[in-house]
Design a protein around this motif. Sequence first.
Motif, short mmCIF file in Angstrom:
data_model
loop_
_atom_site.label_atom_id
_atom_site.label_comp_id
_atom_site.label_asym_id
_atom_site.label_seq_id
_atom_site.Cartn_x
_atom_site.Cartn_y
_atom_site.Cartn_z
N ASP A 47 0.84 -1.20 0.00
CA ASP A 47 0.00 0.00 0.00
C ASP A 47 0.87 1.25 0.00
OD1 ASP A 47 -2.57 -1.34 2.20
OD2 ASP A 47 -2.22 -1.56 0.06
N ALA A 48 0.43 2.25 -0.76
CA ALA A 48 1.14 3.52 -0.78
C ALA A 48 1.10 4.14 0.60
CB ALA A 48 0.52 4.45 -1.81
N GLY A 49 2.21 4.77 1.00
CA GLY A 49 2.28 5.39 2.30
C GLY A 49 1.64 6.75 2.29
N ILE A 50 0.37 6.78 2.61
CA ILE A 50 -0.35 8.04 2.64
C ILE A 50 -1.29 8.06 3.83
CG2 ILE A 50 -1.93 7.10 0.89
CD1 ILE A 50 -2.45 9.98 -0.03
N THR A 51 -1.19 9.07 4.64
CA THR A 51 -2.02 9.18 5.83
C THR A 51 -2.72 10.53 5.84
OG1 THR A 51 -0.15 10.01 7.12
CG2 THR A 51 -0.58 7.64 7.20
N GLN A 52 -3.83 10.56 6.54
CA GLN A 52 -4.59 11.79 6.69
C GLN A 52 -4.87 12.00 8.17
OE1 GLN A 52 -7.37 10.86 2.85
NE2 GLN A 52 -7.98 12.63 4.07
N SER A 53 -4.83 13.27 8.58
CA SER A 53 -5.18 13.58 9.96
C SER A 53 -5.92 14.90 10.03
CB SER A 53 -3.91 13.64 10.82
OG SER A 53 -3.01 14.60 10.32
N PRO A 54 -6.90 15.02 10.91
CA PRO A 54 -7.45 13.92 11.71
C PRO A 54 -8.30 12.99 10.85
CG PRO A 54 -8.80 15.86 11.98
CD PRO A 54 -7.65 16.27 11.11
N ARG A 55 -8.72 11.88 11.39
CA ARG A 55 -9.59 10.98 10.65
C ARG A 55 -11.06 11.37 10.82
NH1 ARG A 55 -8.20 6.00 9.41
NH2 ARG A 55 -10.13 6.21 8.20
N HIS A 56 -11.37 11.98 11.93
CA HIS A 56 -12.72 12.47 12.19
C HIS A 56 -12.61 13.81 12.89
CE1 HIS A 56 -14.39 8.42 11.44
NE2 HIS A 56 -13.31 7.99 12.05
N LYS A 57 -13.55 14.69 12.53
CA LYS A 57 -13.55 15.99 13.20
C LYS A 57 -14.95 16.56 13.20
CE LYS A 57 -11.21 20.41 13.63
NZ LYS A 57 -10.81 20.11 15.03
N VAL A 58 -15.32 17.09 14.34
CA VAL A 58 -16.58 17.82 14.48
C VAL A 58 -16.21 19.25 14.85
CG1 VAL A 58 -18.78 18.00 15.67
CG2 VAL A 58 -17.77 15.74 15.27
N THR A 59 -16.78 20.21 14.14
CA THR A 59 -16.46 21.60 14.39
C THR A 59 -17.71 22.44 14.25
OG1 THR A 59 -14.88 23.36 13.87
CG2 THR A 59 -15.87 22.20 12.01
N GLU A 60 -17.58 23.69 14.60
CA GLU A 60 -18.73 24.59 14.51
C GLU A 60 -18.58 25.54 13.34
OE1 GLU A 60 -20.00 24.68 19.23
OE2 GLU A 60 -19.24 26.48 18.28
N THR A 61 -19.70 25.99 12.85
CA THR A 61 -19.72 26.95 11.75
C THR A 61 -18.88 28.17 12.10
OG1 THR A 61 -21.90 26.23 11.02
CG2 THR A 61 -21.20 28.41 10.34
N GLY A 62 -18.07 28.60 11.14
CA GLY A 62 -17.24 29.78 11.33
C GLY A 62 -15.86 29.48 11.86
N THR A 63 -15.60 28.27 12.23
CA THR A 63 -14.30 27.87 12.78
C THR A 63 -13.35 27.50 11.66
OG1 THR A 63 -15.40 27.02 14.75
CG2 THR A 63 -13.16 26.27 14.34
N PRO A 64 -12.09 27.90 11.74
CA PRO A 64 -11.13 27.43 10.74
C PRO A 64 -10.74 25.98 11.02
CG PRO A 64 -10.04 28.87 12.32
CD PRO A 64 -11.51 28.90 12.66
N VAL A 65 -10.53 25.24 9.94
CA VAL A 65 -10.18 23.82 10.06
C VAL A 65 -9.05 23.51 9.08
CG1 VAL A 65 -10.99 21.45 9.74
CG2 VAL A 65 -12.55 23.17 10.67
N THR A 66 -8.07 22.76 9.53
CA THR A 66 -6.99 22.33 8.65
C THR A 66 -6.89 20.82 8.67
OG1 THR A 66 -5.72 24.36 8.88
CG2 THR A 66 -4.51 22.40 8.19
N LEU A 67 -6.89 20.24 7.47
CA LEU A 67 -6.70 18.81 7.30
C LEU A 67 -5.32 18.58 6.71
CD1 LEU A 67 -10.17 17.84 5.74
CD2 LEU A 67 -9.56 18.19 8.15
N ARG A 68 -4.68 17.52 7.18
CA ARG A 68 -3.32 17.25 6.73
C ARG A 68 -3.26 15.94 5.96
NH1 ARG A 68 1.58 14.72 9.74
NH2 ARG A 68 3.37 15.55 8.64
#
Lengths: 112, 114
Positions: A1-22
């Motif tokens: 399998d190719a080495g590729i990961t994502q974080s976070p795997r799950h996220k709950v946030t509120e409207t208007g909040t900044p979010v960064t996925l990696r």
Amino acid sequence: DAGITQSPRHKVTETGTPVTLRCHQTENHRYMYWYRQDPGHGLRLIHYSYGVKDTDKGEVSDGYSVSRSKTEDFLLTLESATSSQTSVYFCAISSDPAETQYFGPGTRLLVL
Amino acid sequence: AQTVTQSQPEMSVQEAETVTLSCTYDTSESDYYLFWYKQPPSRQMILVIRQEAYKQQNATENRFSVNFQKAAKSFSLKISDSQLGDAAMYFCAYISSGTYKYIFGTGTRLKVLA
């Protein structure tokens, strides 16, 4: 399998909040992609990168920005999250656009 | 603009039988690539098969084969001897040579009946 990961795997946030996925890869692939997956729409391209500091928009880029400061990391930022951005986000990598894309495990984002 | 259409939202097949999933696309390009990806319940997207448009020969990978009709802009996936593990969403995808943007269809959910 190719080495590729994502974080976070799950996220709950509120409207208007900044979010960064990696997205992190260990394959040294030049091309990286961010998609969102929604029922009835398949996968839609948000942004992509064709090299360090080289990025461009996909078909659904409004409300999203990306950065790629090194080969292995591709960040997706929602500047001010909205409920319409509730989705599953996938990162993908490839050695060439015409070659196979390898996908990460996905991040499920819920914006309340 | 290029589009990819999967007209079958859901299909069922009996175990050990053969099933064909349809995909059509619209493009004015002559050089492009087509793919079928599988997404099982784990959500991990996996390549099933890849076809280069300039190759007339249909791609085959074990039990999976395609029927590539370039003039008709059709790219169907045939799964032979269906197994329970084949149950998944299947996505057809297109990319034009020299571009970076994949275009995906909306997917077909395949159920395999024991």
